[in-house]
Each structure stands twice: as structure tokens, then as C-alpha cells.
Write an enzyme that holds these catalytic residues in place. Structure first.
Site, PDB file in Angstrom:
ATOM      1  N   ARG A 119      76.550  47.021 -19.199  1.00 16.16           N
ATOM      2  CA  ARG A 119      75.729  46.419 -17.926  1.00 16.16           C
ATOM      3  C   ARG A 119      76.297  46.668 -16.639  1.00 16.16           C
ATOM      4  O   ARG A 119      77.520  46.755 -16.880  1.00 16.16           O
ATOM      5  CB  ARG A 119      75.890  44.977 -18.292  1.00 16.16           C
ATOM      6  N   THR A 130      62.288  47.111 -17.919  1.00 15.08           N
ATOM      7  CA  THR A 130      62.968  47.443 -18.998  1.00 15.08           C
ATOM      8  C   THR A 130      62.679  48.002 -20.106  1.00 15.08           C
ATOM      9  O   THR A 130      61.308  48.568 -19.998  1.00 15.08           O
ATOM     10  CB  THR A 130      64.062  45.974 -19.493  1.00 15.08           C
ATOM     11  N   ASN A 153      66.102  46.933 -14.340  1.00 13.01           N
ATOM     12  CA  ASN A 153      65.495  45.511 -13.857  1.00 13.01           C
ATOM     13  C   ASN A 153      64.026  45.833 -13.559  1.00 13.01           C
ATOM     14  O   ASN A 153      63.329  46.057 -14.380  1.00 13.01           O
ATOM     15  CB  ASN A 153      66.487  44.923 -12.691  1.00 13.01           C
ATOM     16  N   SER A 171      72.377  38.720 -18.333  1.00 14.46           N
ATOM     17  CA  SER A 171      70.873  39.422 -19.080  1.00 14.46           C
ATOM     18  C   SER A 171      70.572  38.546 -19.859  1.00 14.46           C
ATOM     19  O   SER A 171      70.973  37.519 -20.420  1.00 14.46           O
ATOM     20  CB  SER A 171      71.580  40.965 -19.452  1.00 14.46           C
ATOM     21  N   SER A 172      69.090  38.989 -20.058  1.00 16.03           N
ATOM     22  CA  SER A 172      68.342  38.265 -21.139  1.00 16.03           C
ATOM     23  C   SER A 172      68.133  39.155 -22.271  1.00 16.03           C
ATOM     24  O   SER A 172      67.327  39.204 -23.227  1.00 16.03           O
ATOM     25  CB  SER A 172      67.135  37.885 -20.590  1.00 16.03           C
ATOM     26  N   GLY A 182      61.026  42.938 -21.020  1.00 21.48           N
ATOM     27  CA  GLY A 182      60.192  41.639 -20.509  1.00 21.48           C
ATOM     28  C   GLY A 182      61.204  40.667 -19.783  1.00 21.48           C
ATOM     29  O   GLY A 182      60.461  39.376 -19.506  1.00 21.48           O
ATOM     30  N   GLY A 183      62.150  41.160 -19.177  1.00 23.09           N
ATOM     31  CA  GLY A 183      62.820  39.977 -18.412  1.00 23.09           C
ATOM     32  C   GLY A 183      63.089  38.812 -19.103  1.00 23.09           C
ATOM     33  O   GLY A 183      63.611  38.559 -20.197  1.00 23.09           O
TER      34      GLY A 183
HETATM   35  N1  GLY Z   1      67.045  42.728 -16.136  1.00 29.89           N
HETATM   36  C1  GLY Z   1      66.585  41.875 -17.147  1.00 29.89           C
HETATM   37  C2  GLY Z   1      67.852  41.432 -17.831  1.00 29.89           C
HETATM   38  O1  GLY Z   1      68.691  41.878 -18.014  1.00 29.89           O
HETATM   39  O2  GLY Z   1      67.545  40.262 -18.411  1.00 29.89           O
END
Ligand code: GLY
Length: 557
Positions: A93, A367, A387, A438-439, A458-459
Site C-alpha cells: 500500500r 482498482t 484509486n 483500504s477496502s 470497486g472502492g
Molecule cells: N483505493 C481503494 C481502496 O483501497 O479501498
């Protein structure tokens, strides 16, 4: 730069020319682009293992899907090595620059300045993808890094035909990209959107990848490349230093694990919230027999589990190197039972009863994800990101590297929404050298007889998509079904169920509203799930790629 030419033939030749054995084992790969899947098989043909293939697929996606991930971004690689059962999460990350500070996206009145953490050089955090690729290759691969990067370098040099999904994303970010000549030179055709199936060549990116192949991490984080990046970013209003690049390190983390009705779940640990939120939601749901409840109640219970797990995301999750996270508690089944006791089958719990009021959620799709497994069970689930589509929109001239806008995944102001409508608290506040929450949810699901590898872009909706797929796995369905599950999502705030058109029947919409839920149809179908499955008994493999995207899933045999 972009020449109109139709190249379905090139695509098919590159792809179908590949063999499919790694160490003599069959392999399944599902990725968001046919050329990335082909790159994985090309490296297996050369004698690489699944980890070399993962380097090749990651690097290829950086070239052929520049909307979703790239050298200017970061991500997570979840690995399993069968011979000794070793598992790890490579956390590549991005990190906040050392000059970053809490108020960097606020105006003099302490209010968030719209878009400052999303667009342009100040939105870019220090990339982790190049370091992740080098680490994955050197520590877990069998082949030299240069071999695994070769397909990506070739794709960048010779070009590939852009698809409709790419064009859709480009359209969304075209006005931003126009502001940056180096980005516009690469992706626009004389300032305009290119024609579908035009060839996109990226010679500067090929050069940068070649430097990485030759010099390892020094090819990106030191020397000429670092000079160029720091100078370019700062000239455009960013705050990078050479120390930021020199000091960037990936982290290896112990994946988080949990159990749901006989299924072992292994997923991403913080700095991603993915694994914890997924397992917490499944723990809450483990107290119900979802197979026996009617569909309205089933969707209500799943929504309420999402609400509570995403609420804890807001309260507790951030970079574990900076804050203490109560991981044990959040993953504890008794803790989940406590949350379950507040859940009524007949009635939604308004999110404001859990915490403060937030408004609406913008769309977000970005993503990338790929999944690999061989018939022995060696496997990789990787979710990678810059992102938003085309990240910050900013490229330092001569590098070909699209820089991320992951700084937006921090909470710029406790309680304020980010680009996905997610609210964050102090746990995810900006600090120098910190990773933003992050997700991303690269995940393994395992029973006595099966191993699944899955994930999606998908955020904020990534976690709920993986949750729905895991529940579908629990029903006994296969990868073709998981990737196509109609999607609905609740993330605590905003207090609304967002659903894909057709995902809920009229009766379900009425029934959920009667329980007190607010509902909103998503503007577009979302996600691009990539999944593979090993049946341990007969070593058969299967794979599926989400039909919402343009990916390719292949079982090599
Ligand atoms: N940038 C989306 C995430 O890391 O959740």
C-alpha cells in the site's frame, strides 16, 4: 501516439499461443484483461511458479489496464505456498509523503477543499507497487524479475487495443487528464478521446519497467528515476522528497482469518479493512440459517451485518503500524454475537443510532484484481490500485507512470466523506509515512474439499461484493455464479442500500422499505470480480471472470 487499428487478431494470437503448466501443474488464472492472463501463462511456460506469474500479471495490468492499477500505485498480494502451508500478505500500500500533515486538504476555516486529495500531484502518495513486484519476485519467485516483467514491457512497447471499459473510464477522467500534458499525450488523441480499439503504446512506461527489470527497486526509488519523479511532482504542487522514495518499504503481514459454517476465510489485514470487515460481517451472519430464510429477510440480515461491520471500520481501522487496532475483538465470534443481539429481523437500525449523519455516496469504480491457483493449491489473490480511474490523472513527463490518488483514502477530516462516501475517524487520519486505510479484499475461502481465490475492484463496495460471493460459495455454487451475483451494498454511512438494477425484485424493494431501509439503485453495474477454484479431491480447476468487465479466466490444461 495512438493509431487507429483493429487488433483482435493480435490479442487472440498472444493469448491462445500460451501453454499452461507450472512445475508440471495445471493452473487457473482470472484477471481483468486477456493480455494480463496471457502474461501469467507465458511466465508459467518459462518455468515460473504461481508467484512469478503473479508478478507478470500485476505488471501487465499496469500496462493494459492503466485505469485501475500501475507502478504509480500500490496493492496487496495474498500468498499461499502449499508445501509448508506458509501464508502471507504483501502490503504494498502507498504511504503518505513525509511532509504530509493532517490539515493538508483543509482550507483556512478547517473545511475540506473538494478534489484536492483526488486530482493532481498533491493527491499522490508514495507508490508501493514497484517495491511489491520486486519483493514478490525475489523472495517467492523462481525466475529473474526481468523475465516476469518481459510481457508487460512488450505490451507497453508494441501496444494493445483499448476496449470499451477503458474508454468509459477515460471519458470520466478526460477533463482532468487534459490539464496534464504528459498524461494527455499518452492517453488522449490530440486532446480528444481515442477511437475504440485504437492501439495504445506506452514507450516511456516500457522504459521505466525496463529500469525496474535491470536495477530492481533502485530502478524506481533511487537515482535518475527518483530525481525525475520528485522534481516533476513538486513542480506540479506535490510534496514528495527523495527520502520518501528511498525509505519506502513494503510490509509482510499475517493475514486475518475466520470461520463461517465450515469455511475458513483468509484475507487482507490492515492497512486494509477488507479482511476484518468481511469476517466480522460473516461472524454476525453465522447465527442465522440464510438458506432457510425468505429472500427479504435474508437481504435485510446481510444489510444489517454490513452496516455494523462497516461502522466498526469507521471507528477502529487504519494503519496498524501507527495505531492499535482491536483485531482480536473485531474478529471474535462472541463480539459478533453481541452485535447480532442488536439486530431485529423485522426492522432496520438507522445508522445514526450508531453514529452521526452523513449524506450521499458518489459512484466509484477503480482498482483491479486477479486470482491464480495451481492444482497443488499454491495461490495468489491480488488486489491492486491507483484509486480513482487514472488515479490522480498526473504523470511526470518521461516516466509513463500514472500517479495514484490514494491520499483520498485517508480521512481528511474526521466525519467527512471521502470519494466513496466513506467516513473515517482519527484512526485513519493523515500522518507522515502512514498508510491510508483500504477496502481491498483479496481472499481465500477453504473447505475440506475446495479452495477458492477471489476479489474485485470497486472502492468501498469491494468488501460487500466479496461478502456476497462468499455467501454464494457457502450455498454450494461455483465461480461462474459468485462473479455474477446481483449486488447490493450498505456501508453504514450513507444510510442506504445501494443495489444494482435488477438485483432486488419489486417485492424485495417493498419488503426492505417496510423494514425501514432506504434504497437507491446504482447508476451502473459495479465490480469486476475474478475468481478461481480448486477441487482438492480430484485436483480439477475452474475459473470465472465477471461479465461486467472485459477480463479473461482460463484453466491451463
Ligand atoms: N483505493 C481503494 C481502496 O483501497 O479501498
Amino acid at each position: 501516439m495512438l493509431k487507429k487499428r483493429y487488433t483482435a487478431i493480435i490479442l487472440m494470437t498472444v493469448f491462445w499461443g500460451s501453454q499452461a503448466y507450472a512445475d508440471g501443474h495445471k493452473v487457473a488464472i482470472a484477471s481483468a484483461h486477456p493480455l494480463a492472463t496471457a502474461a501469467g501463462f507465458e511466465i508459467l511456460d518459462k518455468g515460473g511458479n504461481v508467484f512469478d506469474a503473479a508478478v507478470a500479471v500485476s505488471a501487465a495490468l499496469a500496462v493494459v489496464e492503466p485505469t485501475g492499477s500501475g507502478l504509480g500505485g500500490g496493492g496487496y498480494w495474498l500468498l499461499h505456498r502449499e508445501k509448508d502451508g506458509f501464508e502471507t500478505l504483501i502490503d504494498g500500500r502507498e504511504k503518505a509523503p513525509l511532509a504530509a500533515h493532517k490539515a493538508m486538504y483543509l482550507d483556512k476555516d478547517g473545511q475540506v477543499i473538494p478534489k484536492l486529495s483526488l486530482d493532481g500531484a498533491l493527491a499522490a502518495a508514495i507508490p508501493g507497487m514497484p517495491a511489491g513486484l520486486v519483493h514478490l519476485s525475489e523472495k517467492y519467485g523462481k525466475l529473474p524479475l526481468a523475465d516476469s516483467l518481459a510481457p508487460a514491457i512488450r505490451y507497453a512497447q508494441t501496444g494493445y487495443a483499448i476496449g470499451n471499459r477503458y474508454l468509459k473510464m477515460l471519458k470520466v477522467r478526460a477533463e482532468l487528464i487534459k490539464q496534464y500534458p504528459a498524461t494527455a499525450d499518452i492517453f488522449l488523441d490530440n486532446g480528444k478521446l481515442p477511437q475504440p480499439y485504437s492501439i495504445l503504446r506506452q514507450p516511456d512506461l516500457a522504459h521505466t519497467l525496463t529500469q525496474l527489470a535491470k536495477s530492481g527497486r533502485d530502478g524506481f526509488y533511487s537515482g535518475c528515476m527518483a530525481d525525475k519523479l520528485v522534481k516533476g511532482v513538486n513542480k506540479a504542487g506535490g510534496i514528495w522528497t527523495k527520502e520518501d522514495l528511498e525509505s519506502y518499504q513494503i510490509a509482510e503481514r499475517k493475514p486475518v482469518t475466520g470461520h463461517y459454517k465450515g469455511i475458513k476465510i483468509t484475507s487482507a489485514a490492515p492497512s486494509s479493512s477488507g479482511g476484518i470487515v468481511l469476517i466480522e460481517a460473516l461472524n454476525i451472519l453465522s447465527g442465522y440459517d440464510l438458506q432457510k430464510t425468505d429472500e427479504i429477510t435474508r437481504k435485510h440480515l446481510i444489510t444489517e451485518a454490513m452496516r455494523r461491520a462497516y461502522h466498526d471500520r469507521t471507528l477502529y481501522l487504519g494503519d496498524a503500524d501507527f495505531i492499535d487496532i482491536p483485531v482480536k475483538r473485531l474478529l471474535n465470534e462472541d463480539y459478533a454475537a453481541g452485535l447480532r443481539s442488536s439486530l431485529r429481523p423485522d426492522k432496520a437500525l438507522p445508522s445514526e443510532m450508531l453514529s452521526g449523519e452523513i449524506e450521499q455516496q458518489p459512484e466509484g469504480t477503480n482498482t483491479t484484481h486477479f486470482s491464480i491457483i495451481d492444482e497443488e493449491g499454491n495461490r495468489v489473490a491480488a488486489t491492486l490500485s491507483i484509486n480513482f480511474p487514472f488515479g490522480s490523472g498526473f504523470v511526470v513527463a518521461g516516466t509513463g507512470v500514472v500517479l495514484n490518488d490514494e491520499m483520498d483514502d485517508f480521512s481528511s477530516l474526521p466525519g467527512a466523506m471521502n470519494g466513496y462516501g466513506l467516513v473515517g475517524g482519527v484512526a485513519n487520519a493523515i500522518a507522515p509515512g502512514k498508510r491510508m486505510l483500504s477496502s481491498m479484499t483479496p481472499t481465500f475461502l477453504e473447505t475440506d474439499t475446495q479452495v477458492a481465490v477471489l476479489g474485485t475492484p470497486g472502492g468501498s463496495r469491494i468488501i460487500s461484493m466479496v461478502l456476497l460471493a462468499a455467501l454464494d460459495f457457502a450455498k454450494g455454487n461455483g465461480p461462474e455464479s459468485w462473479v455474477q451475483v446481483p449486488r447490493f451494498h450498505h456501508q453504514f454511512m450513507p444510510d442506504v442500500i445501494e443495489y444494482e438494477k435488477g438485483a432486488l425484485s419489486d417485492a424485495e424493494i417493498t419488503g426492505l422499505a417496510a423494514k425501514g431501509h432506504q434504497l437507491k439503485v446504482a447508476r451502473y453495474p459495479y465490480g469486476d470480480m475474478q475468481a478461481v477454484l480448486l477441487n482438492k479431491a480430484n485436483k480439477s480447476l475452474s475459473a470465472a471472470s465477471d461479465k461486467r468487465g472485459e477480463g479473461r479466466a482460463v484453466v491451463g490444461h
